[in-house]
Each structure stands twice: as structure tokens, then as C-alpha cells.
Motif scaffolding. Structure first.
Motif, PDB file in Angstrom:
ATOM      1  N   VAL A 109       0.828  -1.205   0.000  1.00 19.19           N
ATOM      2  CA  VAL A 109       0.000   0.000   0.000  1.00 19.19           C
ATOM      3  C   VAL A 109       0.866   1.260   0.000  1.00 19.19           C
ATOM      4  CG1 VAL A 109      -1.713   1.324   1.303  1.00 19.19           C
ATOM      5  CG2 VAL A 109      -1.955  -1.147   1.106  1.00 19.19           C
ATOM      6  N   HIS A 110       1.909   1.283   0.814  1.00 16.21           N
ATOM      7  CA  HIS A 110       2.773   2.475   0.889  1.00 16.21           C
ATOM      8  C   HIS A 110       3.389   2.779  -0.479  1.00 16.21           C
ATOM      9  CE1 HIS A 110       5.511   5.450   2.462  1.00 16.21           C
ATOM     10  NE2 HIS A 110       6.505   4.817   1.833  1.00 16.21           N
ATOM     11  N   GLU A 111       3.910   1.753  -1.154  1.00 10.19           N
ATOM     12  CA  GLU A 111       4.498   1.957  -2.471  1.00 10.19           C
ATOM     13  C   GLU A 111       3.448   2.417  -3.476  1.00 10.19           C
ATOM     14  OE1 GLU A 111       6.886  -0.497  -5.957  1.00 10.19           O
ATOM     15  OE2 GLU A 111       6.472  -1.484  -4.055  1.00 10.19           O
ATOM     16  N   ALA A 112       2.245   1.841  -3.395  1.00 10.53           N
ATOM     17  CA  ALA A 112       1.176   2.234  -4.311  1.00 10.53           C
ATOM     18  C   ALA A 112       0.816   3.703  -4.118  1.00 10.53           C
ATOM     19  CB  ALA A 112      -0.045   1.344  -4.108  1.00 10.53           C
ATOM     20  N   LYS A 113       0.746   4.139  -2.855  1.00 10.38           N
ATOM     21  CA  LYS A 113       0.396   5.546  -2.584  1.00 10.38           C
ATOM     22  C   LYS A 113       1.478   6.482  -3.085  1.00 10.38           C
ATOM     23  CE  LYS A 113      -0.455   5.920   1.778  1.00 10.38           C
ATOM     24  NZ  LYS A 113      -0.926   6.041   3.169  1.00 10.38           N
ATOM     25  N   SER A 114       2.737   6.097  -2.935  1.00 10.96           N
ATOM     26  CA  SER A 114       3.814   7.016  -3.293  1.00 10.96           C
ATOM     27  C   SER A 114       4.171   6.976  -4.773  1.00 10.96           C
ATOM     28  CB  SER A 114       5.054   6.734  -2.442  1.00 10.96           C
ATOM     29  OG  SER A 114       5.514   5.421  -2.666  1.00 10.96           O
ATOM     30  N   SER A 115       3.716   5.959  -5.503  1.00 11.65           N
ATOM     31  CA  SER A 115       4.071   5.891  -6.924  1.00 11.65           C
ATOM     32  C   SER A 115       2.860   5.576  -7.805  1.00 11.65           C
ATOM     33  CB  SER A 115       5.162   4.844  -7.132  1.00 11.65           C
ATOM     34  OG  SER A 115       4.715   3.570  -6.724  1.00 11.65           O
TER      35      SER A 115
ATOM     36  N   ILE B 193      -1.492  -4.727 -11.694  1.00  5.47           N
ATOM     37  CA  ILE B 193      -0.786  -4.459 -10.438  1.00  5.47           C
ATOM     38  C   ILE B 193      -1.687  -4.903  -9.294  1.00  5.47           C
ATOM     39  CG2 ILE B 193       0.295  -2.700  -8.981  1.00  5.47           C
ATOM     40  CD1 ILE B 193       1.674  -2.875 -11.684  1.00  5.47           C
ATOM     41  N   VAL B 194      -1.154  -5.736  -8.418  1.00  6.49           N
ATOM     42  CA  VAL B 194      -1.873  -6.181  -7.235  1.00  6.49           C
ATOM     43  C   VAL B 194      -1.371  -5.352  -6.060  1.00  6.49           C
ATOM     44  CG1 VAL B 194      -2.307  -8.094  -5.646  1.00  6.49           C
ATOM     45  CG2 VAL B 194      -2.178  -8.518  -8.101  1.00  6.49           C
ATOM     46  N   ILE B 195      -2.298  -4.752  -5.315  1.00  9.03           N
ATOM     47  CA  ILE B 195      -1.939  -3.975  -4.125  1.00  9.03           C
ATOM     48  C   ILE B 195      -2.196  -4.854  -2.914  1.00  9.03           C
ATOM     49  CG2 ILE B 195      -2.397  -1.897  -2.778  1.00  9.03           C
ATOM     50  CD1 ILE B 195      -3.342  -0.591  -5.413  1.00  9.03           C
ATOM     51  N   ALA B 196      -1.157  -4.964  -2.062  1.00  6.54           N
ATOM     52  CA  ALA B 196      -1.241  -5.854  -0.908  1.00  6.54           C
ATOM     53  C   ALA B 196      -1.062  -5.083   0.387  1.00  6.54           C
ATOM     54  CB  ALA B 196      -0.171  -6.931  -1.012  1.00  6.54           C
ATOM     55  N   ARG B 197      -1.696  -5.603   1.425  1.00  6.53           N
ATOM     56  CA  ARG B 197      -1.518  -5.074   2.777  1.00  6.53           C
ATOM     57  C   ARG B 197      -0.935  -6.218   3.603  1.00  6.53           C
ATOM     58  NH1 ARG B 197      -6.651  -3.417   4.298  1.00  6.53           N
ATOM     59  NH2 ARG B 197      -6.243  -1.350   3.484  1.00  6.53           N
ATOM     60  N   ALA B 198       0.239  -5.987   4.153  1.00  2.00           N
ATOM     61  CA  ALA B 198       0.946  -7.009   4.931  1.00  2.00           C
ATOM     62  C   ALA B 198       1.114  -8.298   4.128  1.00  2.00           C
ATOM     63  CB  ALA B 198       0.207  -7.276   6.238  1.00  2.00           C
ATOM     64  N   GLY B 199       1.406  -8.152   2.830  1.00  2.00           N
ATOM     65  CA  GLY B 199       1.646  -9.301   1.979  1.00  2.00           C
ATOM     66  C   GLY B 199       0.391 -10.008   1.488  1.00  2.00           C
ATOM     67  N   ARG B 200      -0.780  -9.533   1.895  1.00  3.89           N
ATOM     68  CA  ARG B 200      -2.047 -10.154   1.486  1.00  3.89           C
ATOM     69  C   ARG B 200      -2.704  -9.290   0.408  1.00  3.89           C
ATOM     70  NH1 ARG B 200      -6.181  -8.919   4.723  1.00  3.89           N
ATOM     71  NH2 ARG B 200      -7.979  -9.069   3.370  1.00  3.89           N
TER      72      ARG B 200
END
Length: 77
Positions: free
Chosen positions: A7-13, A27-34
């Protein structure tokens, strides 16, 4: 090709990720690897009005008379 980002990478890029999606990548967005969401290319679907004209029929004998309670519910009475 499918890429997973947190999520952090998705928000910043996000802009760069959208460019990759426009090029056809998923692109799959994951939270804590999920995995929690996917960014996929938008596929436009043009609606053609009247396409089924003459193809859809109903038998008026099959339907009941209008229900006054249903009409009142829709009309706010």
C-alpha cells in the motif's frame, strides 16, 4: 505480467503504476503481503441502444394487474 506492491508503495508511486497499467500490466496492491486490490486496464464497453429491438417479447396475459401497494411505494403515497 502481474506485479505485487504494498500500500505504501502504491500511494507514493500511483502515477507510475497507472502508466504500467495503461501499458497492459496488472498491479496487485497488498496489505501485509495479502492481496487486497488489483489495478487493471479499463476496458470500455460501448452500449448500443436498440440492439435487441424485436428480440424481447412478453405475454401481457402472464402479468397481473398493477398492484396499488407497489405503485404507492414508488410514488411516495
Amino acid at each position: 505480467m502481474v506485479t505485487m506492491v504494498n500500500v505504501h508503495e502504491a500511494k507514493s508511486s500511483l502515477s507510475k503504476l497507472l502508466e504500467r497499467v495503461e501499458a497492459g500490466e496488472t498491479i496487485v496492491i497488498a496489505r501485509a503481503g495479502r492481496p487486497v486490490a488489483e489495478l487493471v486496464p479499463h476496458r470500455r464497453v460501448d452500449l448500443v441502444f436498440g440492439l435487441a429491438k424485436g428480440e424481447i417479447r412478453f405475454d401481457p396475459e402472464t402479468f397481473d394487474d398493477p398492484d396499488d401497494d407497489v405503485i404507492a411505494a414508488f410514488e411516495g403515497d
